[in-house]
Design an enzyme around this catalytic site. Structure first.
Site, PDB file in Angstrom:
ATOM      1  N   SER A  46       0.736  -1.183  -0.099  1.00 42.06           N
ATOM      2  CA  SER A  46      -0.405  -0.520  -0.198  1.00 42.06           C
ATOM      3  C   SER A  46       0.879   1.002  -0.196  1.00 42.06           C
ATOM      4  O   SER A  46      -0.015   2.771   0.151  1.00 42.06           O
ATOM      5  CB  SER A  46      -1.059  -0.479   1.318  1.00 42.06           C
ATOM      6  OG  SER A  46       0.162   0.294   2.361  1.00 42.06           O
ATOM      7  N   GLU A 115       0.125 -12.448  -1.923  1.00 46.67           N
ATOM      8  CA  GLU A 115      -1.739 -12.135  -2.302  1.00 46.67           C
ATOM      9  C   GLU A 115      -1.868 -13.689  -3.391  1.00 46.67           C
ATOM     10  O   GLU A 115      -1.319 -13.553  -4.284  1.00 46.67           O
ATOM     11  CB  GLU A 115      -1.638 -10.539  -3.512  1.00 46.67           C
ATOM     12  CG  GLU A 115      -2.166  -9.667  -2.562  1.00 46.67           C
ATOM     13  CD  GLU A 115      -2.912  -8.110  -3.193  1.00 46.67           C
ATOM     14  OE1 GLU A 115      -2.862  -8.458  -4.761  1.00 46.67           O
ATOM     15  OE2 GLU A 115      -2.057  -7.240  -2.722  1.00 46.67           O
ATOM     16  N   GLU A 182      -9.074  -9.140   3.474  1.00 47.69           N
ATOM     17  CA  GLU A 182      -9.697  -8.260   3.213  1.00 47.69           C
ATOM     18  C   GLU A 182     -10.972  -7.768   2.212  1.00 47.69           C
ATOM     19  O   GLU A 182     -10.929  -8.875   1.282  1.00 47.69           O
ATOM     20  CB  GLU A 182      -8.722  -7.287   2.124  1.00 47.69           C
ATOM     21  CG  GLU A 182      -9.307  -6.555   2.072  1.00 47.69           C
ATOM     22  CD  GLU A 182      -7.906  -5.145   1.086  1.00 47.69           C
ATOM     23  OE1 GLU A 182      -6.607  -6.088   0.832  1.00 47.69           O
ATOM     24  OE2 GLU A 182      -7.912  -4.734   1.000  1.00 47.69           O
TER      25      GLU A 182
HETATM   26  O1  KIV Z   1      -0.262  -3.798   1.476  1.00 45.12           O
HETATM   27  C1  KIV Z   1      -1.151  -3.521   2.637  1.00 45.12           C
HETATM   28  O2  KIV Z   1      -1.240  -2.838   2.798  1.00 45.12           O
HETATM   29  C2  KIV Z   1      -2.348  -4.422   2.923  1.00 45.12           C
HETATM   30  C3  KIV Z   1      -3.331  -4.051   3.625  1.00 45.12           C
HETATM   31  C4  KIV Z   1      -4.283  -3.902   2.927  1.00 45.12           C
HETATM   32  C5  KIV Z   1      -3.744  -5.294   4.390  1.00 45.12           C
HETATM   33  O3  KIV Z   1      -1.774  -5.609   2.277  1.00 45.12           O
END
Ligand code: KIV
Length: 265
Positions: A46, A115, A182
């Protein structure tokens, strides 16, 4: 308090103690997070959106992840630290092992997050057979945004819910030791949490998972791309970043977060 390890988290799940997780990408915030008594820090990809200003997480590189993980590890004391495997860094088991090796050896991460469900099982097995601790990530997978078309709740239909449940069980069998869920309906998240032995951490997945994770910048209300409905702005209710992060930890532990208004139906 000693360092948080996967054994600590397994014990917390067994005892019904909630696990507090937050993202961090640098040393200064990590210090604040550590002082608040966070159990786990996720160096999430993120960062591509909240730090780098991209529209998605896709442009994030392995070197970016190593750099930010090392920033966090320099000051992290007690929390267990998980680093994300970015888009296109784990296409084959061999590539995934190289990426995980960098995140753990250069970045210092304790665990890596990947993922994906069924298509990632061989890779997860390959990593866990070689002493790389893996956290799975199911439900809304931001690296698949261009396949999904929008950031929206996953697993609403019976068939899709069953597939996510099956993927969770299969990831555990392949050696995954944690799971992030998520944006899935809370009933599905609760069912998955009961079905597996590993700690399940939810984001937009209701209050019945073993713990919660939020993107730091979202819960401080400082994202430029809009705050998702499942997020509570803890800085709006507190007078410092330190107090906001501490309030988040308390709210996860006493189960007041997520409340009904932060939960999809
Ligand atoms: O990249 C991230 O911050 C995440 C969270 C949203 C779980 O994968």
């Amino acid at each position: 308090m000693g360092k948080t390890t996967i054994s600590t988290l397994n014990r917390m799940k067994a005892e019904g103690q909630k696990i507090a997780v937050i993202t961090s990408y640098d040393a200064s915030f990590t210090q604040q997070i550590e002082q608040a008594g966070m159990d786990v820090i996720l160096v999430g990809d993120s960062l591509g959106m909240v730090v780098q200003g991209h529209e998605s997480t896709l442009p994030v590189t392995v070197s970016d992840m190593v750099y930010h993980t090392a920033n966090v590890m320099r000051v992290s004391e007690r929390a267990m630290v998980i680093a994300d495997m970015p888009f296109m860094s784990h296409g084959t088991p061999g590539q995934a092992l190289d990426t995980a090796g960098r995140l753990m050896k250069e970045g210092g991460a304790h665990m890596v997050k990947i993922e994906g469900g069924a298509p990632q099982l061989e890779t997860v097995q390959h990593l866990t057979d070689r002493a790389v601790p893996v956290c799975g990530h199911l439900g809304l997978m931001p690296q698949s945004i261009h396949q999904l078309g929008a950031y929206r709740v996953q697993g609403r239909g019976e068939h899709e819910g069953e597939r996510i449940l099956k993927d969770a069980v299969a990831l555990e069998e392949a050696g995954a030791q944690m799971l992030v869920l998520e944006c899935v309906p809370p009933i599905l998240a609760a069912e998955i949490t009961r079905a597996v032995n590993l700690p399940v951490i939810g984001i937009g997945a209701g209050g019945d998972t073993d713990g919660q994770v939020l993107v730091l910048y979202d819960m401080l209300g400082i994202t430029s791309q809009g705050t998702p409905s499942f997020v509570r702005n803890f800085l709006a209710e507190n007078d410092s970043v330190q107090a906001a992060i501490a309030a988040y930890v308390s709210a996860v532990k006493d189960r007041s977060f997520p409340a009904a208004e932060h939960t999809f139906s």
